[in-house]
Design an enzyme around this catalytic site. Structure first.
Site, PDB file in Angstrom:
ATOM      1  CB  CYS A  33      88.528  44.344 -21.151  1.00 17.17           C
ATOM      2  SG  CYS A  33      88.049  45.823 -22.042  1.00 17.17           S
ATOM      3  CB  CYS A  36      87.154  43.838 -24.397  1.00 15.35           C
ATOM      4  SG  CYS A  36      88.595  44.886 -24.126  1.00 15.35           S
TER       5      CYS A  36
END
Length: 108
Positions: A33, A36
């Site tokens: 991600c 993230c």
């Protein structure tokens, strides 16, 4: 990962959240991600700044599917603030440290 961040998994999640006397911020993330990875340094700075006031945790959603599924997490990064084992606030997507701090400060 910073020294002030607790790594959670499906086995220790609820015991850790419910056992905390202070608010708990959990960052639900995954290795693949992009947002993230962008938020990780912000979370680390926040954990350092709030040490002793807020427990900052991370849970990898790829390695631990039961907890995020049970909480209805559909997108990551998702950050949830828990108080006394109950969810009190949630945000999804990249946020700066100051935005996350404002979210937590409401519950201190």
């Amino acid at each position: 990962m910073g020294d002030n961040i607790t790594v959670l998994d499906d086995q220790n999640f609820w015991a850790t959240i419910e056992g905390s006397k202070m608010p708990v911020l959990v960052d639900f993330w995954a290795d693949w991600c992009g947002p993230c990875k962008m938020i990780a340094p912000e979370i680390e700075k926040l954990a350092d700044e709030l040490q002793g006031t807020v427990m900052v945790c991370k849970l990898n959603v790829d390695d631990n599917r039961e907890t995020p599924n049970g909480l209805g997490i559909m997108s990551i990064p998702t950050m949830i603030v828990f108080m006394e084992g109950r969810e009190v606030e949630r945000t999804v997507g990249f946020r700066k440290k100051d935005d996350l701090k404002k979210m937590i400060d409401k519950h201190l």
